[in-house]
Design a protein around this motif. Structure first.
Motif, PDB file in Angstrom:
ATOM      1  N   ASP A 166      -2.860  -3.242  -2.522  1.00  0.00           N
ATOM      2  CA  ASP A 166      -3.535  -2.014  -2.981  1.00  0.00           C
ATOM      3  C   ASP A 166      -3.537  -1.950  -4.480  1.00  0.00           C
ATOM      4  O   ASP A 166      -2.265  -2.304  -5.024  1.00  0.00           O
ATOM      5  N   GLN A 213      -3.794   0.425  -6.632  1.00  0.00           N
ATOM      6  CA  GLN A 213      -3.370   1.598  -7.301  1.00  0.00           C
ATOM      7  C   GLN A 213      -2.144   2.113  -6.179  1.00  0.00           C
ATOM      8  O   GLN A 213      -2.112   2.719  -5.276  1.00  0.00           O
ATOM      9  N   LEU A 214      -1.004   1.660  -6.599  1.00  0.00           N
ATOM     10  CA  LEU A 214       0.322   2.040  -6.106  1.00  0.00           C
ATOM     11  C   LEU A 214       1.066   3.226  -6.637  1.00  0.00           C
ATOM     12  O   LEU A 214       1.954   3.331  -7.327  1.00  0.00           O
ATOM     13  N   GLU A 220       0.796  -1.195  -0.028  1.00  0.00           N
ATOM     14  CA  GLU A 220      -0.020   0.006   0.086  1.00  0.00           C
ATOM     15  C   GLU A 220       0.781   1.136  -0.039  1.00  0.00           C
ATOM     16  O   GLU A 220       1.960   1.225   0.670  1.00  0.00           O
ATOM     17  N   ASP A 221       0.580   2.171  -0.863  1.00  0.00           N
ATOM     18  CA  ASP A 221       1.275   3.439  -0.914  1.00  0.00           C
ATOM     19  C   ASP A 221       1.098   4.488  -0.092  1.00  0.00           C
ATOM     20  O   ASP A 221       1.831   5.394   0.143  1.00  0.00           O
ATOM     21  N   LYS A 256     -12.496  -0.285  -1.088  1.00  0.00           N
ATOM     22  CA  LYS A 256     -12.699   1.051  -0.073  1.00  0.00           C
ATOM     23  C   LYS A 256     -13.750   1.429   0.022  1.00  0.00           C
ATOM     24  O   LYS A 256     -14.325   1.752  -0.977  1.00  0.00           O
TER      25      LYS A 256
END
Ligand code: MN
Length: 134
Positions: A53, A55-56, A9-10, A105
């Protein structure tokens, strides 16, 4: 021994939230904020499951799932995608990439808990069956 769950996760706030939650659930969190670090951790530390995640930052998180499924050693490593998108096309893309499940999310932690437990049980069974030569 605690099961180790790699969180990829970013976003720092999401990372902290997930790690705190994993600890409360009795898991040992391991973290990576990008693809390269995640690959190194999977290879070196062999976690029991991955929360990914999608979208990193600039990176496509699903590339990690694709890489995991190409590696015979990690074939049964459970990967649960965490995504802000729940569109049908995204679902297909996520499952095609090799993720076992996905969750949207904002996170429903009860659902996440169930999915994580389910896939950890499934991978353990498959690995045990493999060791017996099935
Ligand atoms: Mn992100």
């Amino acid at each position: 021994m605690k099961r180790r769950v790699l969180v990829v996760e970013d976003n720092a706030a999401n990372l902290e939230l997930l790690c705190d939650w994993l600890e409360m659930e009795g898991y040992q969190p391991v973290v990576a904020t990008g693809l390269k670090a995640a690959m190194e951790i999977i290879t070196g530390e062999k976690p029991d499951a991955v929360l990914l995640d999608v979208q990193l930052g600039d990176e496509d998180g699903l590339k990690l799932a694709e890489w995991i499924r190409r590696e015979p050693t990690f074939l049964h490593l459970p990967v649960i995608a965490v995504t802000a998108h729940a569109l049908i096309t995204d679902r297909e893309r996520i499952l095609h990439s090799g993720c076992n499940a996905f969750i949207s999310k904002p996170l429903d932690f009860k659902l996440l808990s169930e999915k994580l437990a389910l896939w950890l049980r499934t991978s353990t069974k498959v690995e045990k069956a493999g060791q017996k030569g099935f």
